[in-house]
Motif scaffolding. Structure first.
Motif, PDB file in Angstrom:
ATOM      1  N   TYR A 233       0.834  -1.226   0.180  1.00 41.77           N
ATOM      2  CA  TYR A 233      -0.055  -0.229  -0.129  1.00 41.77           C
ATOM      3  C   TYR A 233       1.054   0.849  -0.091  1.00 41.77           C
ATOM      4  N   PRO A 234       0.469   2.610  -0.500  1.00 41.83           N
ATOM      5  CA  PRO A 234       0.637   3.380  -0.235  1.00 41.83           C
ATOM      6  C   PRO A 234       2.103   4.111   0.734  1.00 41.83           C
ATOM      7  N   TYR A 235       2.855   4.373   0.740  1.00 42.90           N
ATOM      8  CA  TYR A 235       3.342   4.807   2.486  1.00 42.90           C
ATOM      9  C   TYR A 235       2.080   5.769   2.804  1.00 42.90           C
ATOM     10  N   ASN A 236       2.182   5.422   4.215  1.00 43.28           N
ATOM     11  CA  ASN A 236       1.445   6.204   5.193  1.00 43.28           C
ATOM     12  C   ASN A 236       2.196   6.066   6.548  1.00 43.28           C
ATOM     13  N   GLU A 237       2.454   6.654   7.059  1.00 45.04           N
ATOM     14  CA  GLU A 237       3.474   6.977   8.174  1.00 45.04           C
ATOM     15  C   GLU A 237       2.789   6.757   9.536  1.00 45.04           C
ATOM     16  N   HIS A 238       1.697   7.098   9.398  1.00 45.89           N
ATOM     17  CA  HIS A 238       0.616   7.331  10.960  1.00 45.89           C
ATOM     18  C   HIS A 238       0.024   5.704  10.500  1.00 45.89           C
ATOM     19  N   LEU A 239      -0.066   5.628   9.796  1.00 47.31           N
ATOM     20  CA  LEU A 239      -1.065   4.342   9.662  1.00 47.31           C
ATOM     21  C   LEU A 239       0.379   2.817   9.818  1.00 47.31           C
ATOM     22  N   THR A 240       1.187   3.196   9.588  1.00 48.85           N
ATOM     23  CA  THR A 240       2.341   2.063   9.139  1.00 48.85           C
ATOM     24  C   THR A 240       2.833   2.263  10.826  1.00 48.85           C
ATOM     25  N   HIS A 241       2.979   3.621  11.625  1.00 50.08           N
ATOM     26  CA  HIS A 241       3.495   3.114  13.273  1.00 50.08           C
ATOM     27  C   HIS A 241       2.063   2.246  13.650  1.00 50.08           C
ATOM     28  N   ASP A 242       1.011   2.943  13.883  1.00 53.53           N
ATOM     29  CA  ASP A 242      -0.174   1.892  14.148  1.00 53.53           C
ATOM     30  C   ASP A 242      -0.350   0.592  14.471  1.00 53.53           C
ATOM     31  N   ALA A 243       0.062   0.186  12.724  1.00 57.56           N
ATOM     32  CA  ALA A 243       0.350  -1.508  12.447  1.00 57.56           C
ATOM     33  C   ALA A 243       1.048  -1.999  13.138  1.00 57.56           C
ATOM     34  N   GLY A 244       2.505  -1.104  13.413  1.00 54.91           N
ATOM     35  CA  GLY A 244       3.788  -1.690  13.800  1.00 54.91           C
ATOM     36  C   GLY A 244       3.443  -1.238  15.307  1.00 54.91           C
ATOM     37  N   ALA A 245       2.348  -0.628  15.843  1.00 58.40           N
ATOM     38  CA  ALA A 245       1.840  -0.782  17.508  1.00 58.40           C
ATOM     39  C   ALA A 245       1.523  -2.314  17.698  1.00 58.40           C
ATOM     40  N   PHE A 246       0.029  -2.131  17.182  1.00 58.78           N
ATOM     41  CA  PHE A 246      -0.516  -3.641  17.650  1.00 58.78           C
ATOM     42  C   PHE A 246       0.180  -5.177  17.299  1.00 58.78           C
ATOM     43  N   GLN A 247       1.289  -4.553  16.345  1.00 57.51           N
ATOM     44  CA  GLN A 247       1.735  -6.103  15.692  1.00 57.51           C
ATOM     45  C   GLN A 247       2.783  -6.930  17.353  1.00 57.51           C
ATOM     46  N   ILE A 248       3.582  -5.017  17.857  1.00 56.11           N
ATOM     47  CA  ILE A 248       4.185  -4.973  18.292  1.00 56.11           C
ATOM     48  C   ILE A 248       3.530  -5.833  20.035  1.00 56.11           C
ATOM     49  N   GLY A 249       2.158  -5.664  20.064  1.00 54.74           N
ATOM     50  CA  GLY A 249       1.530  -5.639  21.364  1.00 54.74           C
ATOM     51  C   GLY A 249       0.972  -7.084  21.354  1.00 54.74           C
ATOM     52  N   ILE A 250       0.776  -7.730  19.964  1.00 51.96           N
ATOM     53  CA  ILE A 250       0.508  -9.132  19.814  1.00 51.96           C
ATOM     54  C   ILE A 250       1.609 -10.248  20.035  1.00 51.96           C
ATOM     55  N   GLY A 251       3.005  -9.457  19.986  1.00 50.40           N
ATOM     56  CA  GLY A 251       3.996 -10.324  20.132  1.00 50.40           C
ATOM     57  C   GLY A 251       4.217  -9.874  21.863  1.00 50.40           C
ATOM     58  N   ALA A 252       4.090  -9.178  21.798  1.00 53.78           N
ATOM     59  CA  ALA A 252       4.428  -8.688  23.617  1.00 53.78           C
ATOM     60  C   ALA A 252       3.392  -9.550  24.854  1.00 53.78           C
TER      61      ALA A 252
END
Length: 125
Positions: free
Chosen positions: A39-58
């Motif tokens: 998908y096209p670059y969207n800094e905030h959306l990617t930050h949010d996706a990363g936050a939730f992936q980290i949360g799942i991993g944790a």
């Protein structure tokens, strides 16, 4: 390999996959999007996706350490939502609402209070 060792290995592999890609998306969003090329670059959306992936991993890792499922999910929520709140703060210059950070932060605080209450309940039992 015992069933417990197999299960632990599976959980660790799943956690690692979430954490590696989550940290990558959160801390190097442009590089992550270039790699994913979905998908096209969207800094905030990617930050949010990363936050939730980290949360799942944790959450997966917490599940290996604690037997109390309520404590596990609350701690995972704090990690994911804490990073989500931080991303809204750091990305406030590219959009969102002035109420985002305090509103999201309240839920993190509620979960932290619930964690403390849960730990106290367990100690009292």
């Amino acid at each position: 390999m015992t069933r417990k060792a197999l299960m632990t290995t599976a959980v660790l592999l799943c956690a690692a996959s979430m954490l590696v890609f989550g940290f990558w998306a959160y801390f190097a969003p442009e590089s992550f999007i270039d790699f994913v090329d979905y998908y096209p670059y969207n800094e905030h959306l990617t930050h949010d996706a990363g936050a939730f992936q980290i949360g799942i991993g944790a959450t997966l890792l917490f599940g290996l350490v604690w037997k109390d499922t309520t404590l596990v999910v609350l701690a995972g929520f704090v990690v994911a939502s804490g990073l989500h709140t931080l991303s809204h703060y750091l990305d406030r210059h590219i959009g969102g609402h002035s109420s985002d950070v305090p509103t999201l932060g309240v839920f993190v605080l509620v979960a932290l209070i619930a964690i403390v209450a849960r730990i106290r309940m367990r100690r009292a039992a």
